[in-house]
Write an enzyme that holds these catalytic residues in place. Structure first.
Site, PDB file in Angstrom:
ATOM      1  N   ARG A   1      23.322   0.830  16.512  1.00  0.00           N
ATOM      2  CA  ARG A   1      22.976   0.598  15.096  1.00  0.00           C
ATOM      3  C   ARG A   1      22.870  -0.903  14.840  1.00  0.00           C
ATOM      4  O   ARG A   1      22.103  -1.359  14.015  1.00  0.00           O
ATOM      5  CB  ARG A   1      24.003   1.232  14.145  1.00  0.00           C
ATOM      6  CG  ARG A   1      23.852   0.771  12.688  1.00  0.00           C
ATOM      7  CD  ARG A   1      24.299   1.787  11.643  1.00  0.00           C
ATOM      8  NE  ARG A   1      25.578   2.388  11.937  1.00  0.00           N
ATOM      9  CZ  ARG A   1      26.762   1.766  11.799  1.00  0.00           C
ATOM     10  NH1 ARG A   1      26.826   0.529  11.353  1.00  0.00           N
ATOM     11  NH2 ARG A   1      27.871   2.402  12.088  1.00  0.00           N
TER      12      ARG A   1
ATOM     13  N   LYS B   1       1.840  -0.418  10.937  1.00  0.00           N
ATOM     14  CA  LYS B   1       0.395  -0.596  10.772  1.00  0.00           C
ATOM     15  C   LYS B   1      -0.200  -1.355  11.967  1.00  0.00           C
ATOM     16  O   LYS B   1      -0.216  -0.837  13.052  1.00  0.00           O
ATOM     17  CB  LYS B   1       0.115  -1.308   9.442  1.00  0.00           C
ATOM     18  CG  LYS B   1       0.923  -0.758   8.268  1.00  0.00           C
ATOM     19  CD  LYS B   1       0.525   0.655   7.865  1.00  0.00           C
ATOM     20  CE  LYS B   1       1.464   1.315   6.861  1.00  0.00           C
ATOM     21  NZ  LYS B   1       1.755   0.532   5.669  1.00  0.00           N
TER      22      LYS B   1
ATOM     23  N   ASP C   1       4.868 -10.504   2.409  1.00  0.00           N
ATOM     24  CA  ASP C   1       4.494  -9.330   3.203  1.00  0.00           C
ATOM     25  C   ASP C   1       3.169  -9.669   3.901  1.00  0.00           C
ATOM     26  O   ASP C   1       2.149  -9.872   3.248  1.00  0.00           O
ATOM     27  CB  ASP C   1       4.346  -8.120   2.268  1.00  0.00           C
ATOM     28  CG  ASP C   1       4.045  -6.814   3.023  1.00  0.00           C
ATOM     29  OD1 ASP C   1       3.432  -6.878   4.111  1.00  0.00           O
ATOM     30  OD2 ASP C   1       4.397  -5.736   2.508  1.00  0.00           O
TER      31      ASP C   1
ATOM     32  N   TYR D   1       2.562  -3.682  -2.452  1.00  0.00           N
ATOM     33  CA  TYR D   1       2.518  -2.322  -1.913  1.00  0.00           C
ATOM     34  C   TYR D   1       3.249  -1.358  -2.864  1.00  0.00           C
ATOM     35  O   TYR D   1       4.272  -1.719  -3.448  1.00  0.00           O
ATOM     36  CB  TYR D   1       3.186  -2.340  -0.532  1.00  0.00           C
ATOM     37  CG  TYR D   1       3.269  -0.993   0.133  1.00  0.00           C
ATOM     38  CD1 TYR D   1       2.127  -0.393   0.685  1.00  0.00           C
ATOM     39  CD2 TYR D   1       4.480  -0.319   0.222  1.00  0.00           C
ATOM     40  CE1 TYR D   1       2.206   0.846   1.291  1.00  0.00           C
ATOM     41  CE2 TYR D   1       4.565   0.918   0.841  1.00  0.00           C
ATOM     42  CZ  TYR D   1       3.431   1.505   1.371  1.00  0.00           C
ATOM     43  OH  TYR D   1       3.517   2.723   1.977  1.00  0.00           O
TER      44      TYR D   1
HETATM   45  C1  LIG Z   1       2.705   0.500   4.770  1.00  0.00           C
HETATM   46  C2  LIG Z   1       3.098  -0.730   4.108  1.00  0.00           C
HETATM   47  C3  LIG Z   1       4.437  -0.982   3.796  1.00  0.00           C
HETATM   48  C4  LIG Z   1       5.530   0.028   4.060  1.00  0.00           C
HETATM   49  O1  LIG Z   1       5.690   0.281   5.425  1.00  0.00           O
HETATM   50  P1  LIG Z   1       6.304   1.637   6.019  1.00  0.00           P
HETATM   51  O2  LIG Z   1       6.399   1.344   7.465  1.00  0.00           O
HETATM   52  O3  LIG Z   1       5.365   2.737   5.668  1.00  0.00           O
HETATM   53  O4  LIG Z   1       7.630   1.828   5.364  1.00  0.00           O
HETATM   54  C5  LIG Z   1       4.749  -2.192   3.206  1.00  0.00           C
HETATM   55  N1  LIG Z   1       3.807  -3.116   2.920  1.00  0.00           N
HETATM   56  C6  LIG Z   1       2.513  -2.902   3.201  1.00  0.00           C
HETATM   57  C7  LIG Z   1       1.512  -3.940   2.866  1.00  0.00           C
HETATM   58  C8  LIG Z   1       2.108  -1.713   3.801  1.00  0.00           C
HETATM   59  O5  LIG Z   1       0.820  -1.500   4.056  1.00  0.00           O
END
Ligand SMILES: *Cc1c(COP(=O)(O)O)cnc(C)c1O
Length: 395
Positions: free
Chosen positions: A60, A210, A185, A113
């Site tokens: 963890r 992604k 982000d 997001y």
């Molecule tokens: C998909 C996404 C997230 C969240 O990510 P997860 O892995 O689905 O929790 C956050 N920010 C952006 C820009 C995203 O495209």
């Protein structure tokens, strides 16, 4: 901050964090599924537990496979330290709740997001935190809000799903002058196209689900930046438990070796497709920061090395019925709530990025219900254009 190694991003995607093998060790990062790590010598065990020597204790907290992924993103983003989470949202909530304390104020933008804006709107009040969500490209307004008091500036660019561009350097400077922490982000851009730390932020966060993973088969989140901040975020994660699974870490690591190749191809494909759609008589508007017609083009040109693989568009005679007929006609696209994969993926905000929001919330964010979000894959761009063309002919 400067990147410590002089190698190019393609080389770092492959070699970053990887170890040189000696004496018959595997060349590939082993997936260490073990929950815990054993010690015969209790003194040594104690030292490892107290962080006085290297050594894992319990997965963890840390794990050898996960650690190598953290090192790879650390190198690619030019950060002091990195830590990982089970998902991108785990990383974003870990960043916010790991750093902030009751009564603090976050300045952010309306177009974060969907999940992130839900944290601000739903969970912040419960935790006694304040978030001010400014119109995304009204930088003067954002600066005014920073001036009023700001403990953390939270940015995201390009944004989901209308690809708005936020001036990272300008706003970071303003927030830093007020003593705020700045986070960005960087999921859409990836470290190949944009390095927020080099533009002045303290932290970068990724949904590794992604582009980093790139194959739509593993969830994960990464945060990197200043050591003292990452240590706090790591501590929040190791206690609250949104830990990245070693198998997911392995899949993301494997995906990241081709990150530069994929992203460069996606940049080229998206540009070709955006230009095609912009001229198409059945298309009303295209949102792509690489088009000169795009509101954020000048800033994107300055702060990005490529414009990315995400675009969105609306059709003429816009109605949800038209969109419902159009999407299934695309043969070269998964119709799914994901992005950044090797395959092209298409969807609408109501089912993808802003599924967490109500129709009224999407409207207030200026997101048309009929917007088509198109995540360009690594296929041949002529094939993708032909696919879009024939689907457009049929609606
Ligand atoms: C998909 C996404 C997230 C969240 O990510 P997860 O892995 O689905 O929790 C956050 N920010 C952006 C820009 C995203 O495209």
């Amino acid at each position: 901050m400067k990147r410590e190694q002089s190698w190019d991003m393609g080389t770092l995607s492959v070699w970053g964090g990887e170890k040189q093998t000696a004496n018959g060790e595997p060349t590939q990062v082993p997936v260490v599924h073990s929950v815990s790590f054993g010690y015969q010598d209790v003194d040594e065990w104690l030292k490892a537990a107290l962080g006085l020597r290297e050594g894992h204790i319990y997965s963890r907290n840390t794990n050898p496979t996960v650690e190598i992924l953290e090192e790879k993103i650390r190198i690619l983003e030019g950060a002091e330290k990195a830590t990982s989470f089970s998902t991108g949202m785990g990383a974003i909530s870990g960043l916010l709740f790991g750093l902030l304390t009751k009564g603090q104020r976050v300045v952010s933008i309306r177009d974060t997001y969907g999940g992130t804006s839900k944290i601000f709107m739903e969970f912040f009040p419960k935790a006694g935190l304040e978030a001010v969500l400014c119109p995304t490209t009204d930088f003067e307004r954002i600066e005014e809000e920073i001036e009023k008091g700001c403990d953390l500036l939270y940015l995201e660019t390009p944004t989901n799903p209308t690809m708005k561009i936020v001036d990272i350097k300008r706003l970071s400077e303003k927030a830093k002058a007020k003593g705020a922490i700045v986070a960005c982000d960087n999921t859409f851009a990836t470290p190949i196209n944009q390095n927020p730390l080099l533009l002045g932020t303290d932290l970068v966060v990724h949904s590794a689900t992604k582009y980093l993973g790139g194959h739509a088969d593993a969830l994960g989140g990464l945060v990197c930046g200043k050591k003292e901040l990452i240590d706090k975020i790591f501590h929040y994660k190791e206690i609250t438990g949104a830990t990245l699974h070693p198998m997911s870490a392995y899949l993301i690591l494997r995906g990241m070796k081709t990150l530069e190749l994929r992203v460069k191809r996606q940049n080229e494909n998206a540009m070709a497709i955006a230009k095609f759609l912009e001229k198409h008589p059945k298309v009303e508007k295209v949102f792509y920061p690489g088009l000169e017609s795009h509101e954020g083009y000048e800033i994107a040109k300055r702060q990005m090395k490529g414009y990315g693989g995400m675009l969105s568009f609306t059709l003429i005679g816009d109605s949800f019925e038209t969109v419902k007929r159009f999407l299934p006609k695309l043969k070269l696209a998964h119709k799914a709530a994901n992005l950044g994969a090797v395959e092209t993926i298409a969807g609408v905000p109501a089912t993808t990025s802003h599924v967490e929001c109500t129709a009224e919330e999407r409207k207030s964010l200026g997101i048309p219900e009929t917007l088509i979000r198109y995540s360009v894959g690594i296929e041949n761009s002529e094939d993708l254009i032909a696919d879009l063309d024939s689907a457009l002919k049929e609606v």
